[in-house]
Design a protein around this motif. Structure first.
Motif, PDB file in Angstrom:
ATOM      1  N   ARG A  86      12.197   1.837 -11.383  1.00 30.74           N
ATOM      2  CA  ARG A  86      13.472   2.037 -12.082  1.00 30.74           C
ATOM      3  C   ARG A  86      14.516   1.045 -11.559  1.00 30.74           C
ATOM      4  NH1 ARG A  86      16.535   7.831 -12.951  1.00 30.74           N
ATOM      5  NH2 ARG A  86      18.298   7.001 -14.121  1.00 30.74           N
ATOM      6  N   LEU A  87      14.577   0.865 -10.247  1.00 30.13           N
ATOM      7  CA  LEU A  87      15.472  -0.123  -9.649  1.00 30.13           C
ATOM      8  C   LEU A  87      15.162  -1.509 -10.210  1.00 30.13           C
ATOM      9  CD1 LEU A  87      17.469  -0.458  -6.918  1.00 30.13           C
ATOM     10  CD2 LEU A  87      15.440  -1.688  -6.195  1.00 30.13           C
ATOM     11  N   SER A  88      13.885  -1.834 -10.334  1.00 29.57           N
ATOM     12  CA  SER A  88      13.456  -3.117 -10.888  1.00 29.57           C
ATOM     13  C   SER A  88      14.012  -3.316 -12.287  1.00 29.57           C
ATOM     14  CB  SER A  88      11.922  -3.177 -10.922  1.00 29.57           C
ATOM     15  OG  SER A  88      11.471  -4.252 -11.718  1.00 29.57           O
ATOM     16  N   ALA A  89      13.889  -2.295 -13.115  1.00 30.31           N
ATOM     17  CA  ALA A  89      14.379  -2.393 -14.492  1.00 30.31           C
ATOM     18  C   ALA A  89      15.897  -2.535 -14.537  1.00 30.31           C
ATOM     19  CB  ALA A  89      13.940  -1.161 -15.287  1.00 30.31           C
TER      20      ALA A  89
ATOM     21  N   ARG B 180      10.027   2.608 -16.657  1.00 29.35           N
ATOM     22  CA  ARG B 180       8.757   1.988 -16.247  1.00 29.35           C
ATOM     23  C   ARG B 180       8.370   0.822 -17.137  1.00 29.35           C
ATOM     24  NH1 ARG B 180       3.936   5.774 -15.528  1.00 29.35           N
ATOM     25  NH2 ARG B 180       3.016   3.737 -15.300  1.00 29.35           N
ATOM     26  N   ASP B 181       8.563   0.985 -18.441  1.00 32.01           N
ATOM     27  CA  ASP B 181       8.189  -0.084 -19.372  1.00 32.01           C
ATOM     28  C   ASP B 181       9.117  -1.288 -19.282  1.00 32.01           C
ATOM     29  OD1 ASP B 181       6.081   1.478 -20.268  1.00 32.01           O
ATOM     30  OD2 ASP B 181       7.227   2.314 -21.945  1.00 32.01           O
ATOM     31  N   LYS B 182      10.308  -1.093 -18.745  1.00 29.46           N
ATOM     32  CA  LYS B 182      11.274  -2.179 -18.616  1.00 29.46           C
ATOM     33  C   LYS B 182      11.198  -2.850 -17.246  1.00 29.46           C
ATOM     34  CE  LYS B 182      14.347   0.306 -21.679  1.00 29.46           C
ATOM     35  NZ  LYS B 182      15.393   1.287 -21.723  1.00 29.46           N
TER      36      LYS B 182
ATOM     37  N   GLN C 177       0.813  -1.215   0.000  1.00 31.07           N
ATOM     38  CA  GLN C 177       0.000   0.000   0.000  1.00 31.07           C
ATOM     39  C   GLN C 177       0.852   1.274   0.000  1.00 31.07           C
ATOM     40  OE1 GLN C 177      -2.821  -0.434   3.229  1.00 31.07           O
ATOM     41  NE2 GLN C 177      -3.876  -2.105   2.188  1.00 31.07           N
ATOM     42  N   PRO C 178       1.735   1.413  -0.994  1.00 32.85           N
ATOM     43  CA  PRO C 178       2.582   2.606  -1.035  1.00 32.85           C
ATOM     44  C   PRO C 178       1.745   3.873  -1.176  1.00 32.85           C
ATOM     45  CG  PRO C 178       2.679   1.445  -3.127  1.00 32.85           C
ATOM     46  CD  PRO C 178       1.909   0.567  -2.172  1.00 32.85           C
ATOM     47  N   GLU C 179       2.263   4.958  -0.610  1.00 27.69           N
ATOM     48  CA  GLU C 179       1.517   6.219  -0.585  1.00 27.69           C
ATOM     49  C   GLU C 179       2.164   7.321  -1.411  1.00 27.69           C
ATOM     50  OE1 GLU C 179      -0.122   6.016   3.937  1.00 27.69           O
ATOM     51  OE2 GLU C 179       2.059   6.075   3.648  1.00 27.69           O
ATOM     52  N   ILE C 180       3.439   7.206  -1.700  1.00 25.87           N
ATOM     53  CA  ILE C 180       4.171   8.274  -2.385  1.00 25.87           C
ATOM     54  C   ILE C 180       4.579   7.780  -3.770  1.00 25.87           C
ATOM     55  CG2 ILE C 180       6.192   9.788  -2.275  1.00 25.87           C
ATOM     56  CD1 ILE C 180       6.026   9.524   0.807  1.00 25.87           C
ATOM     57  N   PRO C 181       3.994   8.345  -4.818  1.00 23.01           N
ATOM     58  CA  PRO C 181       4.265   7.835  -6.168  1.00 23.01           C
ATOM     59  C   PRO C 181       5.730   7.924  -6.579  1.00 23.01           C
ATOM     60  CG  PRO C 181       3.024   9.895  -6.258  1.00 23.01           C
ATOM     61  CD  PRO C 181       3.064   9.471  -4.824  1.00 23.01           C
ATOM     62  N   ALA C 182       6.448   8.930  -6.131  1.00 24.56           N
ATOM     63  CA  ALA C 182       7.860   9.049  -6.515  1.00 24.56           C
ATOM     64  C   ALA C 182       8.683   7.879  -5.982  1.00 24.56           C
ATOM     65  CB  ALA C 182       8.429  10.377  -6.021  1.00 24.56           C
ATOM     66  N   ASN C 183       8.366   7.386  -4.783  1.00 20.01           N
ATOM     67  CA  ASN C 183       9.074   6.218  -4.248  1.00 20.01           C
ATOM     68  C   ASN C 183       8.809   4.985  -5.115  1.00 20.01           C
ATOM     69  OD1 ASN C 183      10.278   7.497  -2.063  1.00 20.01           O
ATOM     70  ND2 ASN C 183       8.605   7.012  -0.678  1.00 20.01           N
ATOM     71  N   THR C 184       7.556   4.784  -5.475  1.00 18.37           N
ATOM     72  CA  THR C 184       7.205   3.624  -6.299  1.00 18.37           C
ATOM     73  C   THR C 184       7.869   3.733  -7.666  1.00 18.37           C
ATOM     74  OG1 THR C 184       5.149   3.296  -5.095  1.00 18.37           O
ATOM     75  CG2 THR C 184       5.278   2.311  -7.285  1.00 18.37           C
TER      76      THR C 184
ATOM     77  N   ARG D 183       7.449  10.468 -13.637  1.00 15.05           N
ATOM     78  CA  ARG D 183       8.688  11.255 -13.598  1.00 15.05           C
ATOM     79  C   ARG D 183       9.808  10.471 -12.905  1.00 15.05           C
ATOM     80  NH1 ARG D 183       6.735  15.836 -11.935  1.00 15.05           N
ATOM     81  NH2 ARG D 183       6.917  15.399  -9.732  1.00 15.05           N
ATOM     82  N   ALA D 184       9.506   9.852 -11.778  1.00 12.75           N
ATOM     83  CA  ALA D 184      10.534   9.107 -11.039  1.00 12.75           C
ATOM     84  C   ALA D 184      10.951   7.836 -11.780  1.00 12.75           C
ATOM     85  CB  ALA D 184      10.031   8.753  -9.639  1.00 12.75           C
ATOM     86  N   GLY D 185      10.009   7.171 -12.415  1.00 13.60           N
ATOM     87  CA  GLY D 185      10.308   5.934 -13.137  1.00 13.60           C
ATOM     88  C   GLY D 185      10.941   6.170 -14.493  1.00 13.60           C
TER      89      GLY D 185
END
Length: 173
Positions: A22-25, A54-56, A10-17, A48-50
């Motif tokens: 990005r880390l995932s990619a 994001r697509d990767k 249940q993340p609350e801050i979109p920039a963290n997600t 913006r953060a991703g």
């Protein structure tokens, strides 16, 4: 082959997600977003953060914890909860390739029932005067250690530049 994975409860801050997508990619780490979230998955800050990563990203979105459990039932990963309420440092824990590292909400952490459900509860050692780290920074630290222990970092790219004796650097094809 099982991979260390990351779950955001249940993340609350979109920039963290977005940062963790990005880390995932970049590190080939699956990330599970467990809703409800405090934002839309189309949120501008998330994009913006991703960035174009994001697509990767290996992202799986689940409407709630039950849907997350159903989707991951066949792998039966250990749930490793990161929490300021734990006493065991993540650096003292032996990670396995199939571990699911779970991060709680940015403002309130994980509920008691999730603490009870976790197979292990870990913390990040910090200075006494500090309360907590940013959730994305915390996740990156722990994912890095888990990948190091399981030898699952992606293959590195070959070096394209070396420093010459003058320290200015010379490029190689």
């Amino acid at each position: 082959m099982a991979l260390v994975s990351l779950a955001l409860f249940q993340p609350e801050i979109p920039a963290n997600t977005g940062t963790l997508m990005r880390l995932s990619a970049c590190l080939s780490v699956p990330v599970h977003v467990i809703g409800p979230t405090g934002f839309s998955m189309d949120d501008r800050a998330l994009r913006r953060a991703g960035m174009d990563y994001r697509d990767k990203a290996l992202t799986h979105v689940h409407v709630d914890f039950d849907a997350f459990c159903t989707a991951n039932a066949w792998t039966a990963p250990r749930l490793i909860l990161m929490t300021t309420r734990a006493t065991m440092p993540y650096t003292d824990f032996s990670f396995q390739k199939s571990d699911m590292i779970v991060m709680g909400r940015e403002t309130s952490g994980a509920p008691d029932w999730l603490h009870e459900r976790a197979d292990a509860r870990l913390t990040i050692p910090m200075a006494e005067s500090a309360r907590s780290l940013n959730m994305a920074v915390s996740a990156a630290l722990v994912i890095g250690e888990a990948l190091r222990q399981t030898n699952d970092f992606p293959q590195t790219k070959p070096q394209t530049a070396e420093l010459d004796q003058s320290g200015t650097g010379s490029h190689h094809p």
